[in-house]
Write an enzyme that holds these catalytic residues in place. Structure first.
Site, PDB file in Angstrom:
ATOM      1  N   CYS A  58       0.814  -1.229   0.000  1.00 17.42           N
ATOM      2  CA  CYS A  58       0.000   0.000   0.000  1.00 17.42           C
ATOM      3  C   CYS A  58       0.846   1.278   0.000  1.00 17.42           C
ATOM      4  O   CYS A  58       0.348   2.355  -0.305  1.00 17.42           O
ATOM      5  CB  CYS A  58      -0.948   0.004   1.194  1.00 17.42           C
ATOM      6  SG  CYS A  58      -1.965  -1.449   1.281  1.00 17.42           S
ATOM      7  N   HIS A  92      -3.295   7.151   2.869  1.00 15.66           N
ATOM      8  CA  HIS A  92      -3.731   5.843   2.356  1.00 15.66           C
ATOM      9  C   HIS A  92      -5.109   5.537   2.954  1.00 15.66           C
ATOM     10  O   HIS A  92      -5.355   5.763   4.136  1.00 15.66           O
ATOM     11  CB  HIS A  92      -2.708   4.782   2.781  1.00 15.66           C
ATOM     12  CG  HIS A  92      -3.154   3.386   2.497  1.00 15.66           C
ATOM     13  ND1 HIS A  92      -3.701   3.012   1.290  1.00 15.66           N
ATOM     14  CD2 HIS A  92      -3.149   2.258   3.271  1.00 15.66           C
ATOM     15  CE1 HIS A  92      -4.000   1.729   1.333  1.00 15.66           C
ATOM     16  NE2 HIS A  92      -3.681   1.256   2.523  1.00 15.66           N
ATOM     17  N   ASN A 113     -10.326  -0.156   0.185  1.00 15.03           N
ATOM     18  CA  ASN A 113      -8.866  -0.100   0.171  1.00 15.03           C
ATOM     19  C   ASN A 113      -8.355  -0.698  -1.147  1.00 15.03           C
ATOM     20  O   ASN A 113      -8.457  -1.896  -1.368  1.00 15.03           O
ATOM     21  CB  ASN A 113      -8.329  -0.886   1.375  1.00 15.03           C
ATOM     22  CG  ASN A 113      -6.812  -0.870   1.475  1.00 15.03           C
ATOM     23  OD1 ASN A 113      -6.123  -0.451   0.545  1.00 15.03           O
ATOM     24  ND2 ASN A 113      -6.290  -1.344   2.579  1.00 15.03           N
TER      25      ASN A 113
HETATM   26  O1  UT7 Z   1      -3.729  -1.296   3.627  1.00 10.70           O
HETATM   27  C1  UT7 Z   1      -3.471  -1.882   4.848  1.00 10.70           C
HETATM   28  C2  UT7 Z   1      -4.377  -3.040   5.036  1.00 10.70           C
HETATM   29  N1  UT7 Z   1      -5.227  -3.205   6.110  1.00 10.70           N
HETATM   30  C3  UT7 Z   1      -5.461  -2.418   7.192  1.00 10.70           C
HETATM   31  O2  UT7 Z   1      -4.931  -1.375   7.354  1.00 10.70           O
HETATM   32  C4  UT7 Z   1      -6.424  -2.934   8.189  1.00 10.70           C
HETATM   33  C5  UT7 Z   1      -6.222  -2.333   9.553  1.00 10.70           C
HETATM   34  N2  UT7 Z   1      -7.199  -2.856  10.486  1.00 10.70           N
HETATM   35  C6  UT7 Z   1      -8.503  -2.516  10.465  1.00 10.70           C
HETATM   36  O3  UT7 Z   1      -8.910  -1.708   9.668  1.00 10.70           O
HETATM   37  C7  UT7 Z   1      -9.422  -3.125  11.512  1.00 10.70           C
HETATM   38  O4  UT7 Z   1      -8.659  -3.827  12.458  1.00 10.70           O
HETATM   39  C8  UT7 Z   1     -10.503  -4.071  10.898  1.00 10.70           C
HETATM   40  C9  UT7 Z   1     -11.514  -3.283  10.100  1.00 10.70           C
HETATM   41  C10 UT7 Z   1      -9.830  -5.116  10.013  1.00 10.70           C
HETATM   42  C11 UT7 Z   1     -11.246  -4.801  12.002  1.00 10.70           C
HETATM   43  O5  UT7 Z   1     -11.802  -3.855  12.891  1.00 10.70           O
HETATM   44  P1  UT7 Z   1     -11.698  -4.063  14.452  1.00 10.70           P
HETATM   45  O6  UT7 Z   1     -12.470  -3.011  15.101  1.00 10.70           O
HETATM   46  O7  UT7 Z   1     -10.246  -4.188  14.790  1.00 10.70           O
HETATM   47  O8  UT7 Z   1     -12.447  -5.435  14.634  1.00 10.70           O
HETATM   48  P2  UT7 Z   1     -11.922  -6.772  15.295  1.00 10.70           P
HETATM   49  O9  UT7 Z   1     -10.920  -7.433  14.404  1.00 10.70           O
HETATM   50  O10 UT7 Z   1     -11.550  -6.518  16.723  1.00 10.70           O
HETATM   51  O11 UT7 Z   1     -13.216  -7.620  15.292  1.00 10.70           O
HETATM   52  C12 UT7 Z   1     -14.312  -7.273  16.123  1.00 10.70           C
HETATM   53  C13 UT7 Z   1     -15.389  -8.295  15.885  1.00 10.70           C
HETATM   54  C14 UT7 Z   1     -14.908  -9.739  15.942  1.00 10.70           C
HETATM   55  O12 UT7 Z   1     -15.913 -10.522  16.551  1.00 10.70           O
HETATM   56  P3  UT7 Z   1     -15.747 -11.026  18.061  1.00 10.70           P
HETATM   57  O13 UT7 Z   1     -14.488 -11.846  18.057  1.00 10.70           O
HETATM   58  O14 UT7 Z   1     -15.612  -9.785  18.889  1.00 10.70           O
HETATM   59  O15 UT7 Z   1     -16.993 -11.790  18.283  1.00 10.70           O
HETATM   60  C15 UT7 Z   1     -14.792 -10.119  14.488  1.00 10.70           C
HETATM   61  O16 UT7 Z   1     -14.960 -11.503  14.276  1.00 10.70           O
HETATM   62  O17 UT7 Z   1     -15.947  -8.111  14.591  1.00 10.70           O
HETATM   63  C16 UT7 Z   1     -15.944  -9.349  13.890  1.00 10.70           C
HETATM   64  N3  UT7 Z   1     -15.814  -9.119  12.471  1.00 10.70           N
HETATM   65  C17 UT7 Z   1     -16.870  -8.896  11.686  1.00 10.70           C
HETATM   66  N4  UT7 Z   1     -18.194  -8.835  11.939  1.00 10.70           N
HETATM   67  C18 UT7 Z   1     -19.013  -8.578  10.909  1.00 10.70           C
HETATM   68  C19 UT7 Z   1     -14.692  -9.056  11.741  1.00 10.70           C
HETATM   69  N5  UT7 Z   1     -15.009  -8.794  10.455  1.00 10.70           N
HETATM   70  C20 UT7 Z   1     -16.348  -8.700  10.401  1.00 10.70           C
HETATM   71  C21 UT7 Z   1     -17.262  -8.441   9.371  1.00 10.70           C
HETATM   72  N6  UT7 Z   1     -18.587  -8.382   9.673  1.00 10.70           N
HETATM   73  N7  UT7 Z   1     -16.874  -8.251   8.111  1.00 10.70           N
END
Ligand code: UT7
Length: 327
Positions: free
Chosen positions: A114, A254, A284
């Site tokens: 990225c 980004h 993204n």
């Molecule tokens: O270009 C660089 C590439 N990527 C990035 O920069 C990504 C950086 N990270 C992020 O943007 C965030 O960490 C995410 C958007 C990927 C995730 O957000 P978060 O607030 O950190 O969520 P989390 O991983 O803590 O997940 C919270 C909950 C989990 O459920 P439990 O374990 O609390 O029951 C996940 O399983 O949300 C769940 N979850 C979803 N629920 C519905 C994860 N993805 C999804 C989804 N829909 N698509």
């Protein structure tokens, strides 16, 4: 007079197919509300069978050349930043070179995920400053839909396809590339990677069965790194050039997550108006987010003569970087 590199033209291209969050609700266990509130993404463009990284990159390149008023024959070098190349080799840049008929250009790819567009900007600027080239096309192009695991809700909702391009010219009219900083930390490689298909794990029945040809991501780990590296990058590039945050007219970050962007703005203590955001439309698109955003910001009149613009990015590697442009 010294050679100074300038962005003289910008352009982008996205596939026609637009997928909204409701469409993803049918593929994985997710909701429009979760995706909007946790990422800021509402739609993304997804490549159809006729699209590829090179076809999108070539369309973006043609638009940038048109914007710069430059003939493809005047291009000396094409640099493509991508993590979804047309194939392992030859380079995607060579496919684009053929497609746009840039018959006098050298062509090569770089791999900085990225942050790729900022890396390409750094290399292209240096080639112009050194006198090695006069006109360079740099392109960030991706078809992430081809490496995303459409059964993994943690990642598939985040990414989109697209390409953005910039023409860099010696002593031209436009955004002068004042300075660029690029950095890396390979100890964090596994925050975002694709294990299969390279020399370590060449394609085999086992790698396919184990889903190793899909992108793997540690969202939380990246999130933390992202907010720190983008805010740091902006401060450093300004300080290095005798400016402070108050001198910056627009930050073009980004586009990975709206919460990362807003948290960066908060760390820098700047208002939301000073930050360009379009993640809601495209998701993204990795190396393409910054050139697409810069192109749209110019089209919308958010960048004018005299504007100090800072580009900041982070990504797999880990890599990160920042550029200062003066219009
Ligand atoms: O270009 C660089 C590439 N990527 C990035 O920069 C990504 C950086 N990270 C992020 O943007 C965030 O960490 C995410 C958007 C990927 C995730 O957000 P978060 O607030 O950190 O969520 P989390 O991983 O803590 O997940 C919270 C909950 C989990 O459920 P439990 O374990 O609390 O029951 C996940 O399983 O949300 C769940 N979850 C979803 N629920 C519905 C994860 N993805 C999804 C989804 N829909 N698509």
């Amino acid at each position: 007079m010294n050679n100074y590199p300038t962005i003289t033209g910008l352009g982008f291209a996205v596939p026609e197919d637009v997928w909204d969050n409701h469409r993803l609700e049918k593929l994985v266990d997710t909701t429009d509300d979760w995706i909007r509130s946790r990422t800021g993404i509402v739609t993304r463009h997804i490549a159809s069978k006729k699209d590829s990284t090179a076809s999108l990159g070539a369309e973006a390149a043609r638009n940038a050349l048109h914007n710069a008023g430059l003939d493809p024959l005047e291009i000396d070098v094409i640099i493509v930043a991508t993590m979804t190349p047309e194939m392992l080799f030859p380079s995607t840049a060579c496919f684009i070179q053929k497609s746009i008929e840039a018959k006098n250009a050298a062509a090569f790819d770089i791999s900085a995920a990225c942050t790729g567009f900022i890396y390409a900007l750094s290399i292209g600027s240096s080639m112009i400053t050194s006198g090695a080239a006069e006109n360079i096309l740099i392109i960030g192009a991706e078809t992430l839909s081809r490496i995303v695991d459409w059964e993994d809700r943690n990642t598939c909702v985040l990414f989109g396809d697209g390409a953005g391009a910039a023409v860099l010219s010696k002593n031209g009219k436009g955004g002068r590339i004042v300075d660029t900083i690029i950095r890396s930390d390979g100890s964090k490689a596994k925050l975002l990677y694709m294990p299969g298909g390279g020399s370590l794990h060449p394609a085999s029945e086992d790698t396919v069965r184990d889903r190793m040809h899909y992108l793997k991501m540690s969202g939380k780990g990246l999130y933390k790194e992202a907010t720190t590296s983008m805010a740091d990058g902006a401060v450093r590039i300004l300080e290095k050039n005798g400016l402070d945050i108050g001198d910056m007219d627009l930050l073009v970050p980004h586009q990975a997550n709206i919460r990362i962007i807003l948290s960066t703005a908060k760390k820098l203590d700047i208002s939301a108006e000073k930050v360009y955001v379009n993640i809601e439309k495209y998701g993204n698109t990795s190396a393409a987010t910054i050139p697409i955003a810069l192109s749209e910001a110019c089209d919308e009149g958010k960048i004018v003569n005299g504007s100090n613009v800072v580009l900041v990015g982070f990504g797999s590697g880990m890599t990160w970087g920042a550029s200062l442009l003066r219009y």
